[in-house]
Design a protein around this motif. Structure first.
Motif, PDB file in Angstrom:
ATOM      1  N   ASP A 153      11.333   5.767 -58.079  1.00  0.00           N
ATOM      2  CA  ASP A 153      10.846   7.018 -58.664  1.00  0.00           C
ATOM      3  C   ASP A 153       9.406   7.282 -58.242  1.00  0.00           C
ATOM      4  O   ASP A 153       9.031   8.426 -57.954  1.00  0.00           O
ATOM      5  CB  ASP A 153      10.937   6.968 -60.184  1.00  0.00           C
ATOM      6  CG  ASP A 153      12.379   6.886 -60.667  1.00  0.00           C
ATOM      7  OD1 ASP A 153      13.265   7.369 -59.937  1.00  0.00           O
ATOM      8  OD2 ASP A 153      12.611   6.345 -61.752  1.00  0.00           O
ATOM      9  N   TYR A 154       8.604   6.234 -58.214  1.00  0.00           N
ATOM     10  CA  TYR A 154       7.217   6.388 -57.764  1.00  0.00           C
ATOM     11  C   TYR A 154       7.155   6.834 -56.308  1.00  0.00           C
ATOM     12  O   TYR A 154       6.284   7.616 -55.920  1.00  0.00           O
ATOM     13  CB  TYR A 154       6.455   5.068 -57.925  1.00  0.00           C
ATOM     14  CG  TYR A 154       6.204   4.663 -59.358  1.00  0.00           C
ATOM     15  CD1 TYR A 154       6.226   5.599 -60.384  1.00  0.00           C
ATOM     16  CD2 TYR A 154       5.954   3.331 -59.687  1.00  0.00           C
ATOM     17  CE1 TYR A 154       6.003   5.229 -61.696  1.00  0.00           C
ATOM     18  CE2 TYR A 154       5.723   2.956 -61.003  1.00  0.00           C
ATOM     19  CZ  TYR A 154       5.746   3.906 -62.005  1.00  0.00           C
ATOM     20  OH  TYR A 154       5.518   3.534 -63.297  1.00  0.00           O
ATOM     21  N   LEU A 155       8.089   6.321 -55.503  1.00  0.00           N
ATOM     22  CA  LEU A 155       8.096   6.675 -54.079  1.00  0.00           C
ATOM     23  C   LEU A 155       8.365   8.164 -53.886  1.00  0.00           C
ATOM     24  O   LEU A 155       7.736   8.815 -53.043  1.00  0.00           O
ATOM     25  CB  LEU A 155       9.150   5.843 -53.348  1.00  0.00           C
ATOM     26  CG  LEU A 155       9.344   6.151 -51.863  1.00  0.00           C
ATOM     27  CD1 LEU A 155       8.088   5.805 -51.067  1.00  0.00           C
ATOM     28  CD2 LEU A 155      10.536   5.375 -51.313  1.00  0.00           C
ATOM     29  N   ASN A 156       9.285   8.713 -54.655  1.00  0.00           N
ATOM     30  CA  ASN A 156       9.678  10.113 -54.494  1.00  0.00           C
ATOM     31  C   ASN A 156       8.889  11.063 -55.385  1.00  0.00           C
ATOM     32  O   ASN A 156       9.106  12.276 -55.336  1.00  0.00           O
ATOM     33  CB  ASN A 156      11.173  10.264 -54.807  1.00  0.00           C
ATOM     34  CG  ASN A 156      12.040   9.424 -53.882  1.00  0.00           C
ATOM     35  OD1 ASN A 156      11.777   9.330 -52.690  1.00  0.00           O
ATOM     36  ND2 ASN A 156      13.072   8.795 -54.439  1.00  0.00           N
ATOM     37  N   MET A 157       7.974  10.556 -56.172  1.00  0.00           N
ATOM     38  CA  MET A 157       7.229  11.388 -57.114  1.00  0.00           C
ATOM     39  C   MET A 157       6.031  12.033 -56.416  1.00  0.00           C
ATOM     40  O   MET A 157       5.230  11.343 -55.775  1.00  0.00           O
ATOM     41  CB  MET A 157       6.746  10.520 -58.284  1.00  0.00           C
ATOM     42  CG  MET A 157       6.103  11.293 -59.419  1.00  0.00           C
ATOM     43  SD  MET A 157       5.643  10.152 -60.753  1.00  0.00           S
ATOM     44  CE  MET A 157       7.244   9.501 -61.229  1.00  0.00           C
ATOM     45  N   PRO A 158       5.885  13.353 -56.505  1.00  0.00           N
ATOM     46  CA  PRO A 158       4.718  14.006 -55.880  1.00  0.00           C
ATOM     47  C   PRO A 158       3.440  13.678 -56.648  1.00  0.00           C
ATOM     48  O   PRO A 158       3.461  13.405 -57.850  1.00  0.00           O
ATOM     49  CB  PRO A 158       5.066  15.492 -55.969  1.00  0.00           C
ATOM     50  CG  PRO A 158       5.989  15.591 -57.138  1.00  0.00           C
ATOM     51  CD  PRO A 158       6.788  14.317 -57.150  1.00  0.00           C
ATOM     52  N   ARG A 159       2.325  13.718 -55.964  1.00  0.00           N
ATOM     53  CA  ARG A 159       1.046  13.437 -56.607  1.00  0.00           C
ATOM     54  C   ARG A 159       0.537  14.682 -57.331  1.00  0.00           C
ATOM     55  O   ARG A 159       0.569  15.779 -56.804  1.00  0.00           O
ATOM     56  CB  ARG A 159       0.016  12.990 -55.565  1.00  0.00           C
ATOM     57  CG  ARG A 159       0.387  11.717 -54.835  1.00  0.00           C
ATOM     58  CD  ARG A 159      -0.771  11.191 -54.032  1.00  0.00           C
ATOM     59  NE  ARG A 159      -0.405  10.060 -53.195  1.00  0.00           N
ATOM     60  CZ  ARG A 159      -1.273   9.341 -52.481  1.00  0.00           C
ATOM     61  NH1 ARG A 159      -2.551   9.674 -52.503  1.00  0.00           N
ATOM     62  NH2 ARG A 159      -0.869   8.335 -51.750  1.00  0.00           N
ATOM     63  N   ASP A 160       0.063  14.445 -58.527  1.00  0.00           N
ATOM     64  CA  ASP A 160      -0.523  15.521 -59.321  1.00  0.00           C
ATOM     65  C   ASP A 160      -2.031  15.503 -59.067  1.00  0.00           C
ATOM     66  O   ASP A 160      -2.774  14.743 -59.698  1.00  0.00           O
ATOM     67  CB  ASP A 160      -0.204  15.314 -60.799  1.00  0.00           C
ATOM     68  CG  ASP A 160      -0.590  16.505 -61.656  1.00  0.00           C
ATOM     69  OD1 ASP A 160      -1.317  17.382 -61.152  1.00  0.00           O
ATOM     70  OD2 ASP A 160      -0.171  16.559 -62.825  1.00  0.00           O
ATOM     71  N   GLU A 161      -2.484  16.331 -58.159  1.00  0.00           N
ATOM     72  CA  GLU A 161      -3.884  16.317 -57.759  1.00  0.00           C
ATOM     73  C   GLU A 161      -4.819  16.712 -58.899  1.00  0.00           C
ATOM     74  O   GLU A 161      -5.994  16.348 -58.893  1.00  0.00           O
ATOM     75  CB  GLU A 161      -4.096  17.270 -56.575  1.00  0.00           C
ATOM     76  CG  GLU A 161      -3.275  16.922 -55.342  1.00  0.00           C
ATOM     77  CD  GLU A 161      -3.735  15.646 -54.674  1.00  0.00           C
ATOM     78  OE1 GLU A 161      -4.860  15.189 -54.980  1.00  0.00           O
ATOM     79  OE2 GLU A 161      -2.971  15.092 -53.843  1.00  0.00           O
ATOM     80  N   ASN A 162      -4.324  17.439 -59.878  1.00  0.00           N
ATOM     81  CA  ASN A 162      -5.180  17.935 -60.962  1.00  0.00           C
ATOM     82  C   ASN A 162      -5.355  16.931 -62.087  1.00  0.00           C
ATOM     83  O   ASN A 162      -6.194  17.150 -62.973  1.00  0.00           O
ATOM     84  CB  ASN A 162      -4.602  19.238 -61.530  1.00  0.00           C
ATOM     85  CG  ASN A 162      -4.545  20.340 -60.500  1.00  0.00           C
ATOM     86  OD1 ASN A 162      -5.433  20.460 -59.652  1.00  0.00           O
ATOM     87  ND2 ASN A 162      -3.490  21.153 -60.558  1.00  0.00           N
ATOM     88  N   HIS A 163      -4.574  15.862 -62.085  1.00  0.00           N
ATOM     89  CA  HIS A 163      -4.655  14.910 -63.194  1.00  0.00           C
ATOM     90  C   HIS A 163      -4.704  13.468 -62.688  1.00  0.00           C
ATOM     91  O   HIS A 163      -4.200  12.558 -63.349  1.00  0.00           O
ATOM     92  CB  HIS A 163      -3.455  15.081 -64.135  1.00  0.00           C
ATOM     93  CG  HIS A 163      -3.377  16.424 -64.771  1.00  0.00           C
ATOM     94  ND1 HIS A 163      -2.659  17.466 -64.224  1.00  0.00           N
ATOM     95  CD2 HIS A 163      -3.937  16.904 -65.912  1.00  0.00           C
ATOM     96  CE1 HIS A 163      -2.761  18.524 -64.998  1.00  0.00           C
ATOM     97  NE2 HIS A 163      -3.524  18.218 -66.025  1.00  0.00           N
TER      98      HIS A 163
END
Length: 231
Positions: free
Chosen positions: A61-71
């Motif tokens: 899940d971490y691999l496919n999870m997009p990064r939340d640049e705002n948080h």
């Protein structure tokens, strides 16, 4: 005649020996097999190896999870929440139930992480959820100002960058592994520090490539040589 009787006697003896051997083998084959084991010792389990596998269920899940640049958390805020590098982080938010511990309070947010609307941030994942007496090490912040100046030596934090032995080799682990056995809690997921984010969380056997950079210092007495050759 005597020669013929001798040959017959030898054949009879061989046949009797065959019967004795076959009978012994047959009855032994009917017995249950048993191999005695002496001095049985438990196989040592290295916690820093075992816990990585136990808590890696969200690796894909971490691999496919997009990064939340705002948080995203930064390394600066990561260390501002600690008295010194390696110290348990303090609790930066008010705790409603002062006596609540473990699964009743802290682990509801910090066992698997997730976004908390109240604080507009992702809850960091604890690397040791089995230790439910959280407030034994983590203290609630009571002030935003510094304490009284003292001569306390604040050990500098490990620098982020290339600390590999050779160009292209995996970087070494610049900190201790005690209480930090789950690498993914800090290096992957939405609550991970952006400077420490790894791009391959699915390879959960981290220490197959990354080895601890141990710097053990031992205090010894001064060696003084006397005239007779003794200390």
């Amino acid at each position: 005649m005597k020669k013929r009787l001798g040959m017959i006697s030898i054949l009879v003896l061989l046949f009797i020996g065959f019967l004795i051997n076959w009978t012994y083998s047959y009855y032994k084959g009917l017995e249950e097999a048993y191999i005695p084991i002496h001095d049985v010792k438990e196989i040592p389990i290295i916690p820093s190896e075992k816990k990585v596998f136990e808590r890696a269920e969200y690796a894909l899940d971490y691999l496919n999870m997009p990064r939340d640049e705002n948080h995203q958390r930064t390394l600066e805020t990561y260390y501002d929440n600690r008295a010194y590098a390696g110290a348990p982080p303090s609790i930066p938010h008010p705790v409603k139930e002062k006596l609540g511990i473990g699964g009743n309070i802290c682990l509801q947010c910090h066992q698997n992480g997730g976004f908390v609307d109240k604080f507009n941030a992702y809850a960091p994942v604890t690397p040791h959820p089995e230790m439910i007496n959280c407030k034994q090490c983590h203290a609630e912040q009571q002030t935003q100002t510094e304490f009284v100046a003292s001569n306390f030596y604040k050990r500098p934090a490990p620098e982020v960058g290339n600390n590999n032995a050779l160009p292209g080799s995996p970087p070494a682990i610049p900190h201790q592994l005690q209480m930090r056995e789950n690498c993914l809690s800090c290096h992957a997921g939405p609550a991970a520090v952006k400077e420490l984010w790894v791009d391959h969380p699915e390879r959960i056997n981290c220490r197959q490539c990354h080895v601890p950079m141990r710097q053990e210092v031992e205090n010894v007495q001064r060696f003084i040589r006397t005239n007779n050759g003794t200390q």
